[in-house]
Design an enzyme around this catalytic site. Structure first.
Site, PDB file in Angstrom:
ATOM      1  N   LYS A 126       0.841  -1.199   0.000  1.00  0.00           N
ATOM      2  CA  LYS A 126       0.000   0.000   0.000  1.00  0.00           C
ATOM      3  C   LYS A 126       0.879   1.253   0.000  1.00  0.00           C
ATOM      4  CE  LYS A 126      -3.868  -1.858   2.741  1.00  0.00           C
ATOM      5  NZ  LYS A 126      -4.936  -1.708   1.744  1.00  0.00           N
ATOM      6  N   ARG A 164     -10.211 -11.580   2.080  1.00  0.00           N
ATOM      7  CA  ARG A 164     -11.074 -12.625   1.511  1.00  0.00           C
ATOM      8  C   ARG A 164     -10.380 -13.967   1.515  1.00  0.00           C
ATOM      9  NH1 ARG A 164     -11.680  -9.144  -3.854  1.00  0.00           N
ATOM     10  NH2 ARG A 164     -11.458  -7.561  -2.247  1.00  0.00           N
TER      11      ARG A 164
HETATM   12  N1  BES Z   1      -8.029  -3.862   4.540  1.00  0.00           N
HETATM   13  C1  BES Z   1      -8.191  -3.479   3.189  1.00  0.00           C
HETATM   14  C2  BES Z   1      -9.483  -2.733   2.949  1.00  0.00           C
HETATM   15  C3  BES Z   1      -9.394  -1.245   3.088  1.00  0.00           C
HETATM   16  C4  BES Z   1      -8.703  -0.483   2.161  1.00  0.00           C
HETATM   17  C5  BES Z   1     -10.059  -0.601   4.094  1.00  0.00           C
HETATM   18  C6  BES Z   1      -8.661   0.876   2.280  1.00  0.00           C
HETATM   19  C7  BES Z   1     -10.021   0.785   4.218  1.00  0.00           C
HETATM   20  C8  BES Z   1      -9.320   1.517   3.314  1.00  0.00           C
HETATM   21  C9  BES Z   1      -8.204  -4.713   2.292  1.00  0.00           C
HETATM   22  O1  BES Z   1      -7.399  -5.752   2.698  1.00  0.00           O
HETATM   23  C10 BES Z   1      -7.699  -4.281   0.952  1.00  0.00           C
HETATM   24  O2  BES Z   1      -6.569  -3.872   0.876  1.00  0.00           O
HETATM   25  N2  BES Z   1      -8.545  -4.369  -0.055  1.00  0.00           N
HETATM   26  C11 BES Z   1      -8.185  -3.965  -1.371  1.00  0.00           C
HETATM   27  C12 BES Z   1      -8.739  -4.995  -2.329  1.00  0.00           C
HETATM   28  C13 BES Z   1      -8.266  -4.815  -3.744  1.00  0.00           C
HETATM   29  C14 BES Z   1      -6.783  -5.054  -3.850  1.00  0.00           C
HETATM   30  C15 BES Z   1      -9.024  -5.769  -4.630  1.00  0.00           C
HETATM   31  C16 BES Z   1      -8.777  -2.595  -1.630  1.00  0.00           C
HETATM   32  O3  BES Z   1      -9.896  -2.320  -1.215  1.00  0.00           O
HETATM   33  O4  BES Z   1      -8.080  -1.756  -2.211  1.00  0.00           O
HETATM   34 MN    MN Z   2      -5.409  -5.553   2.045  1.00  0.00          MN
END
Ligand code: BES
Ligand code: MN
Ligand code: ZN
Length: 502
Positions: A279, A353
């Site tokens: 990230k 997931r």
């Molecule tokens: N924990 C995050 C979800 C999240 C992202 C919550 C930003 C709050 C703010 C999750 O594990 C994640 O990173 N999801 C990705 C999925 C994507 C790569 C398909 C997302 O939402 O960007």
């Molecule tokens: Mn994630």
């Protein structure tokens, strides 16, 4: 916090402050308010007449009793129009009044059920939400602040019933409110801990300790157990971290064997860096909150146990960090879940997931009559619903369960909003190399793509997925949601259980 219920008059309470909740246009010559107003020579009437206080929502005022009451101060708290009063507006008013009183250096508080007995809320409900709102609002997390401060805490709350025959109902309501708020606060504390102080091992230890105190069964599966079970998705996410993964199982056996099991499954990523698909640095510190689903499940099990709910409730929390390293799983890797299904990891940041896939497959052994998973799963859910609603999706068998959650959400002030999970969406997660892939079609329907992945691991039982990415953290102080982890899901799930058992 000590919460007491008794019959009597607020004028007899020797506390730092009494709180009087008033609706717009309330007659303060009557009842408990009338008694207090008389004692202070009509000071409340004067305030109202001068327009300084009118009972509008969010209004707060303080009067000093100057020895005319046992209490030192009177806090007036506006409830708005009587006919518009809801559980949540009262919860919010109670939260505001409590933090206001705290700012006035109050330690011991007393209040009534709402004086002007509202038509919409029973005495028990009134007591529940007042206690809930106050205890939630007064929550603070300052464990890591070592410098001396002048912080002051409210330590005692007394609810005074004007009629003796109401005491029992108020007691029952207050007890529910206290357990709900304290269980949510317990979850908030788990969430608010930084990830170095809330590793999967620490989370499991916290669950174990709580289980011991609350008379729950707790079992923690270790890496070798996961290997034996073939939980390849969970292990795949965990392989980049030096912290061992934990799979926490909590069981509340409140019902008969024949009643079946209600399953709660919570995402327990104690830190989500994104892994190899790392990230951006900006805001990454927030990702300590990625175990909020797990915390909610632990909190809900605590509440179910303390309230001795007549149901069998099982909590499952797969817990791990998601970190990049030489051992970390890489984009394109394929892992096999414990139900034999294979998943292609296109993006290592879609880790929630993956771990839930194994947990949902594990849930099947309990033959759930209902299964709810909670996860901070997608940024897309935040884009869709902001911070005001939990994203809800489910399978066809889960439709009645969604109705239950919808109703409980309104009562708890933790509202859900259903998104579709039509068959067409299953196409989004089709993989060229495996049974399923962990991302959807780019940015299209991201929250739904998450659920479309999960449903692959649900073995025909009634299932609902709650995406709490937008609701598990508060960026600003709200009436009873102080900045930080919100504990969302604890009161929602417990309220659903309460209504279901009634
Ligand atoms: N924990 C995050 C979800 C999240 C992202 C919550 C930003 C709050 C703010 C999750 O594990 C994640 O990173 N999801 C990705 C999925 C994507 C790569 C398909 C997302 O939402 O960007
Ligand atoms: Mn994630
Ligand atoms: Zn995550």
């Amino acid at each position: 916090m000590e919460v007491t219920v008794k019959a009597g008059g607020l004028d007899k309470e020797a506390v730092d402050a009494i709180i009087l909740f008033l609706n717009e246009g309330d007659d303060v010559s009557q009842g408990m308010a009338g008694m207090i107003d008389k004692a202070v020579d009509g000071a409340i009437t004067t305030l109202l007449r001068d327009g300084e206080f009118s009972g509008k929502v969010r209004q707060l005022s303080v009067l000093h009793a100057h020895g005319r009451l046992k209490a030192r101060k009177i806090v007036l708290a506006g409830l708005g129009k009587a006919e518009a009063l809801t559980r949540d507006s009262l919860r919010q008013a109670a939260g505001r009044a409590a933090t206001y009183a705290r700012s006035l250096q109050v330690s011991a508080l007393a209040t009534t059920g709402v004086g002007a007995e509202s038509v919409q809320l029973s005495p028990a409900e009134t007591a529940q939400v007042i206690v809930e709102g106050m205890l939630l609002a007064l929550y603070r997390f300052d464990k890591f602040k070592t410098e001396a401060n002048e912080r002051h805490d409210v330590v005692a709350l007394t609810l005074v019933a004007s009629k003796r025959e109401q005491v029992k109902a108020l007691q029952q309501g207050a007890r529910i409110g206290q357990v709900l708020a304290e269980s949510a606060n317990f979850a908030r504390t788990l969430v608010n801990h930084p990830s170095n102080e809330m590793t999967p091992s620490i989370l499991a230890e916290q669950a174990r300790q709580m289980a011991k105190e609350c008379d729950l069964k707790c079992e923690v599966l270790e890496r070798k157990d996961m290997e034996k079970l073939g939980m390849g998705l969970l292990l795949g996410v965990a392989q980049g971290s030096d912290q061992p993964p934990k799979f926490i199982v909590l069981e509340h056996r409140g019902g008969k064997r024949t009643q079946g099991n209600i399953l709660f499954v919570g995402k327990g990523i104690t830190f989500d860096s994104g892994g190899i698909s790392i990230k951006p640095a900006e805001g990454m510190e927030r990702m300590k909150y990625d175990m909020s689903g797990g915390a909610a499940v632990i909190g809900a099990l605590r509440a179910a146990a303390l309230l001795k709910l007549p149901q069998n409730v099982v909590g499952l929390i797969p817990a791990t960090e998601n970190l990049p390293s030489g051992k970390a799983t890489k984009p394109g890797d394929v892992h096999r879940a414990m139900n034999g299904k294979t998943a292609e990891v296109v993006n290592t940041d879609a880790e929630g997931r993956l771990i839930l896939g194994d947990a949902l497959a594990y849930a099947a052994r309990y033959k759930p009559i209902a299964c709810v998973d909670l996860a901070t799963l997608t940024g897309a859910c935040v884009v869709a619903l902001g911070h005001e609603a939990i994203g809800m999706m489910g399978n066809t068998q889960g439709e009645a369960l969604m109705d239950r959650l919808q109703r409980a959400g309104v009562l708890a002030g933790e509202r859900v909003w259903q998104l579709p999970l039509w068959d067409e969406y299953l196409e989004y997660v089709k993989s060229d190399v495996a049974d399923v892939k962990n991302v959807g079609m780019g940015r299209a329907g991201g929250a739904i793509a998450g659920a479309a992945f999960l449903v692959k691991f649900v073995d025909g039982y009634p299932w609902v997925h709650l995406d709490i990415a937008g609701t598990a953290w508060a960026d600003r102080d709200q009436p009873y949601k102080t900045k930080g982890g919100t504990g969302v899901g604890v009161r929602l799930l417990t309220q659903m259980l309460l209504d279901w058992s009634a």
